[in-house]
Structures are given as structure tokens and as C-alpha cells.
Design a protein around this motif. Structure first.
Motif, PDB file in Angstrom:
ATOM      1  N   PRO A  90       0.776  -1.075   0.059  1.00  0.00           N
ATOM      2  CA  PRO A  90       0.125   0.069  -0.065  1.00  0.00           C
ATOM      3  C   PRO A  90       0.904   1.027  -0.092  1.00  0.00           C
ATOM      4  O   PRO A  90       0.641   2.063   0.990  1.00  0.00           O
ATOM      5  CB  PRO A  90      -0.860  -0.129   1.313  1.00  0.00           C
ATOM      6  CG  PRO A  90       0.156  -0.943   2.227  1.00  0.00           C
ATOM      7  CD  PRO A  90       0.726  -1.907   1.327  1.00  0.00           C
ATOM      8  N   LEU A  91       1.782   1.417  -1.008  1.00  0.00           N
ATOM      9  CA  LEU A  91       2.595   2.429  -0.947  1.00  0.00           C
ATOM     10  C   LEU A  91       2.089   3.711  -1.350  1.00  0.00           C
ATOM     11  O   LEU A  91       2.585   4.862  -0.611  1.00  0.00           O
ATOM     12  CB  LEU A  91       3.693   2.152  -2.131  1.00  0.00           C
ATOM     13  CG  LEU A  91       5.013   2.825  -2.443  1.00  0.00           C
ATOM     14  CD1 LEU A  91       5.701   3.140  -0.942  1.00  0.00           C
ATOM     15  CD2 LEU A  91       5.920   2.304  -3.378  1.00  0.00           C
ATOM     16  N   GLU A  92       1.125   3.812  -2.123  1.00  0.00           N
ATOM     17  CA  GLU A  92       0.577   5.202  -2.210  1.00  0.00           C
ATOM     18  C   GLU A  92      -0.313   5.874  -1.178  1.00  0.00           C
ATOM     19  O   GLU A  92      -0.688   7.195  -1.318  1.00  0.00           O
ATOM     20  CB  GLU A  92      -0.615   5.239  -3.529  1.00  0.00           C
ATOM     21  CG  GLU A  92       0.365   4.936  -4.867  1.00  0.00           C
ATOM     22  CD  GLU A  92      -0.543   4.693  -5.953  1.00  0.00           C
ATOM     23  OE1 GLU A  92      -1.521   3.831  -5.912  1.00  0.00           O
ATOM     24  OE2 GLU A  92      -0.107   5.131  -6.985  1.00  0.00           O
ATOM     25  N   ARG A  93      -0.470   5.029  -0.244  1.00  0.00           N
ATOM     26  CA  ARG A  93      -1.205   5.418   1.072  1.00  0.00           C
ATOM     27  C   ARG A  93      -0.378   6.043   2.042  1.00  0.00           C
ATOM     28  O   ARG A  93      -0.884   6.505   2.978  1.00  0.00           O
ATOM     29  CB  ARG A  93      -2.098   4.199   1.606  1.00  0.00           C
ATOM     30  CG  ARG A  93      -3.320   3.860   0.917  1.00  0.00           C
ATOM     31  CD  ARG A  93      -4.318   3.000   1.706  1.00  0.00           C
ATOM     32  NE  ARG A  93      -3.706   2.036   2.296  1.00  0.00           N
ATOM     33  CZ  ARG A  93      -3.806   0.738   2.117  1.00  0.00           C
ATOM     34  NH1 ARG A  93      -4.786   0.175   1.354  1.00  0.00           N
ATOM     35  NH2 ARG A  93      -3.553  -0.289   2.962  1.00  0.00           N
ATOM     36  N   GLN A  94       0.965   5.888   1.801  1.00  0.00           N
ATOM     37  CA  GLN A  94       2.030   6.474   2.800  1.00  0.00           C
ATOM     38  C   GLN A  94       1.904   7.893   2.739  1.00  0.00           C
ATOM     39  O   GLN A  94       2.250   8.455   1.649  1.00  0.00           O
ATOM     40  CB  GLN A  94       3.005   5.707   2.544  1.00  0.00           C
ATOM     41  CG  GLN A  94       3.117   4.057   2.845  1.00  0.00           C
ATOM     42  CD  GLN A  94       2.237   3.683   3.860  1.00  0.00           C
ATOM     43  OE1 GLN A  94       2.429   4.064   5.060  1.00  0.00           O
ATOM     44  NE2 GLN A  94       1.164   2.592   3.715  1.00  0.00           N
ATOM     45  N   LYS A  95       2.242   8.637   3.845  1.00  0.00           N
ATOM     46  CA  LYS A  95       2.240  10.054   3.975  1.00  0.00           C
ATOM     47  C   LYS A  95       3.501  10.548   3.090  1.00  0.00           C
ATOM     48  O   LYS A  95       3.495  11.551   2.452  1.00  0.00           O
ATOM     49  CB  LYS A  95       2.417  10.279   5.343  1.00  0.00           C
ATOM     50  CG  LYS A  95       2.336  11.782   5.644  1.00  0.00           C
ATOM     51  CD  LYS A  95       1.890  12.075   7.017  1.00  0.00           C
ATOM     52  CE  LYS A  95       2.612  13.409   7.470  1.00  0.00           C
ATOM     53  NZ  LYS A  95       2.330  13.596   8.913  1.00  0.00           N
ATOM     54  N   ALA A  96       4.778   9.693   3.205  1.00  0.00           N
ATOM     55  CA  ALA A  96       5.927  10.182   2.544  1.00  0.00           C
ATOM     56  C   ALA A  96       5.948  10.032   1.085  1.00  0.00           C
ATOM     57  O   ALA A  96       6.897  10.420   0.298  1.00  0.00           O
ATOM     58  CB  ALA A  96       7.082   9.357   3.519  1.00  0.00           C
ATOM     59  N   PHE A  97       5.066   9.378   0.582  1.00  0.00           N
ATOM     60  CA  PHE A  97       5.121   8.678  -0.800  1.00  0.00           C
ATOM     61  C   PHE A  97       4.988  10.014  -2.067  1.00  0.00           C
ATOM     62  O   PHE A  97       5.860  10.095  -2.831  1.00  0.00           O
ATOM     63  CB  PHE A  97       4.287   7.712  -1.184  1.00  0.00           C
ATOM     64  CG  PHE A  97       4.274   7.074  -2.644  1.00  0.00           C
ATOM     65  CD1 PHE A  97       5.442   6.269  -2.820  1.00  0.00           C
ATOM     66  CD2 PHE A  97       3.367   7.463  -3.775  1.00  0.00           C
ATOM     67  CE1 PHE A  97       6.021   5.916  -4.192  1.00  0.00           C
ATOM     68  CE2 PHE A  97       3.739   6.734  -4.794  1.00  0.00           C
ATOM     69  CZ  PHE A  97       4.999   6.236  -5.092  1.00  0.00           C
ATOM     70  N   ARG A 135       7.010   1.796   5.888  1.00  0.00           N
ATOM     71  CA  ARG A 135       5.624   2.018   6.417  1.00  0.00           C
ATOM     72  C   ARG A 135       4.697   1.133   5.686  1.00  0.00           C
ATOM     73  O   ARG A 135       3.805   0.453   6.411  1.00  0.00           O
ATOM     74  CB  ARG A 135       5.100   3.255   6.513  1.00  0.00           C
ATOM     75  CG  ARG A 135       5.933   4.254   7.458  1.00  0.00           C
ATOM     76  CD  ARG A 135       5.567   5.628   7.522  1.00  0.00           C
ATOM     77  NE  ARG A 135       6.575   6.415   8.246  1.00  0.00           N
ATOM     78  CZ  ARG A 135       6.164   6.765   9.726  1.00  0.00           C
ATOM     79  NH1 ARG A 135       5.238   6.866  10.121  1.00  0.00           N
ATOM     80  NH2 ARG A 135       7.177   7.484  10.141  1.00  0.00           N
ATOM     81  N   ALA A 136       4.792   0.880   4.290  1.00  0.00           N
ATOM     82  CA  ALA A 136       3.734   0.177   3.673  1.00  0.00           C
ATOM     83  C   ALA A 136       3.988  -1.395   3.872  1.00  0.00           C
ATOM     84  O   ALA A 136       3.031  -1.990   4.039  1.00  0.00           O
ATOM     85  CB  ALA A 136       4.075   0.601   2.030  1.00  0.00           C
ATOM     86  N   ALA A 137       5.259  -1.606   4.223  1.00  0.00           N
ATOM     87  CA  ALA A 137       5.629  -3.058   4.510  1.00  0.00           C
ATOM     88  C   ALA A 137       5.025  -3.460   5.904  1.00  0.00           C
ATOM     89  O   ALA A 137       4.565  -4.484   5.807  1.00  0.00           O
ATOM     90  CB  ALA A 137       7.304  -3.417   4.385  1.00  0.00           C
ATOM     91  N   GLU A 189       2.113  -6.091   6.762  1.00  0.00           N
ATOM     92  CA  GLU A 189       2.320  -7.380   7.657  1.00  0.00           C
ATOM     93  C   GLU A 189       1.226  -7.330   8.612  1.00  0.00           C
ATOM     94  O   GLU A 189       0.860  -8.499   9.048  1.00  0.00           O
ATOM     95  CB  GLU A 189       3.529  -7.322   8.304  1.00  0.00           C
ATOM     96  CG  GLU A 189       4.672  -7.388   7.467  1.00  0.00           C
ATOM     97  CD  GLU A 189       6.027  -7.178   8.158  1.00  0.00           C
ATOM     98  OE1 GLU A 189       6.057  -6.655   9.459  1.00  0.00           O
ATOM     99  OE2 GLU A 189       7.143  -7.319   7.522  1.00  0.00           O
ATOM    100  N   THR A 190       0.384  -6.266   9.085  1.00  0.00           N
ATOM    101  CA  THR A 190      -0.326  -6.259  10.057  1.00  0.00           C
ATOM    102  C   THR A 190      -2.066  -6.525   9.381  1.00  0.00           C
ATOM    103  O   THR A 190      -2.760  -6.900  10.294  1.00  0.00           O
ATOM    104  CB  THR A 190      -0.657  -4.584  10.548  1.00  0.00           C
ATOM    105  OG1 THR A 190      -1.036  -3.854   9.842  1.00  0.00           O
ATOM    106  CG2 THR A 190       0.695  -4.325  11.292  1.00  0.00           C
ATOM    107  N   HIS A 191      -1.995  -6.776   8.022  1.00  0.00           N
ATOM    108  CA  HIS A 191      -3.294  -7.190   7.616  1.00  0.00           C
ATOM    109  C   HIS A 191      -3.220  -8.452   6.893  1.00  0.00           C
ATOM    110  O   HIS A 191      -2.626  -9.025   6.525  1.00  0.00           O
ATOM    111  CB  HIS A 191      -3.739  -6.178   6.294  1.00  0.00           C
ATOM    112  CG  HIS A 191      -3.949  -4.674   6.950  1.00  0.00           C
ATOM    113  ND1 HIS A 191      -3.158  -3.824   7.009  1.00  0.00           N
ATOM    114  CD2 HIS A 191      -5.084  -4.350   7.351  1.00  0.00           C
ATOM    115  CE1 HIS A 191      -3.730  -2.691   7.601  1.00  0.00           C
ATOM    116  NE2 HIS A 191      -4.911  -3.027   7.813  1.00  0.00           N
TER     117      HIS A 191
END
Length: 141
Positions: free
Chosen positions: A63-70, A133-135, A139-141
Motif C-alpha cells: 500500500p505504497l500510495e497510502r503512505q504520507k511520505a510517498f 511503513r507500507a511493508a 504485515e498487519t493485514h
């Protein structure tokens, strides 16, 4: 993902153009030494094309695009890489043409190249922050 593939393709075209420019410009000017122009091709292909091919793959599985830093990564990196390449081109053209530079002009080129590399480095740090953060989120889902 398609957006990142398109960016990778744009960097491919720019990298190929940079390689042709290096070869033809040095040949036209009968230049046989080492020049910064020789790095245009590899910077654009590796940091641009290969980099965004990897971003496309990661964005597909994380979920890379959901990350604030992306998003800041996309902006900063896509300013830093062309800026870096532009400064390589300026330095390289001056080398091939054997242009005498004043100390101030030489320092200005070096300073701008340094700023460009800082932007590039910041972009990479932002990318790795988003990837980590995406990784973790995956992992939590």
C-alpha cells in the motif's frame, strides 16, 4: 502502477537521449577524455528508469500510495534527478568545450550540483520511509 511505468519510460527515453548526446557531442568536438557527460546515461537509466520500475512493482504489492511520505518522494525525487542530470550536462559541456570557468562559476556549478544531490538523497529517504511503513502496514493485514 501505470503512472510509474510511464515515468520509468520517460526516464528511459531521456537516458537514451543522454547517451546519444554524450557520444555525438564528444565525437563532434573530437573530445577523447573523461567527462561528466558520460554519467548522464547511467544516472537516468538506473536512478530514473530502473528506480521507477521498482516503484511500480512495490506499489503493486504494497500500500505504497497510502503512505504520507510517498507523494513528497514523487515531487522531490522528480525535481532532484533532472536537476542532477542538468548539472552533469552543464559541467560536461564545459569540460568538452574546454570552457574556462571563473572560480565563482565553478563554485556555482558545484553548489547547484550539491543541492541537486541533496534533493535526490531526500527523495530516496522519503521513498524508503514510505516503503518501510507500507511493508509494516501490509504485515498487519
Amino acid at each position: 502502477m501505470k503512472k510509474y511505468l510511464n515515468i520509468a519510460f520517460a526516464y528511459l527515453l531521456a537516458g537514451l537521449a543522454g547517451g546519444v548526446f554524450f557520444r555525438e557531442f564528444t565525437k563532434f568536438n573530437a573530445f577523447t577524455g573523461v567527462t561528466a557527460l558520460g554519467f548522464l546515461h547511467v544516472h537516468l537509466l538506473v536512478l530514473g528508469m530502473v528506480g521507477f520500475l521498482l516503484v511500480a512493482l512495490f506499489s503493486h504489492v504494497l500500500p505504497l500510495e497510502r503512505q504520507k511520505a510517498f507523494r513528497p518522494f514523487l515531487i522531490v525525487y522528480n525535481i532532484g534527478l533532472p536537476f542532477t542530470v542538468a548539472m552533469l550536462a552543464v559541467r560536461g559541456v564545459c569540460e568538452v568545450l574546454n570552457t574556462p570557468l571563473s572560480a565563482g562559476a565553478n563554485a556555482a556549478i558545484s553548489g547547484l550540483a550539491g543541492i541537486a544531490h541533496i534533493l535526490l538523497s531526500l527523495g530516496l529517504i522519503l521513498l524508503f520511509s514510505a516503503l518501510r511503513r507500507a511493508a509494516a502496514e501490509a504485515e498487519t493485514h
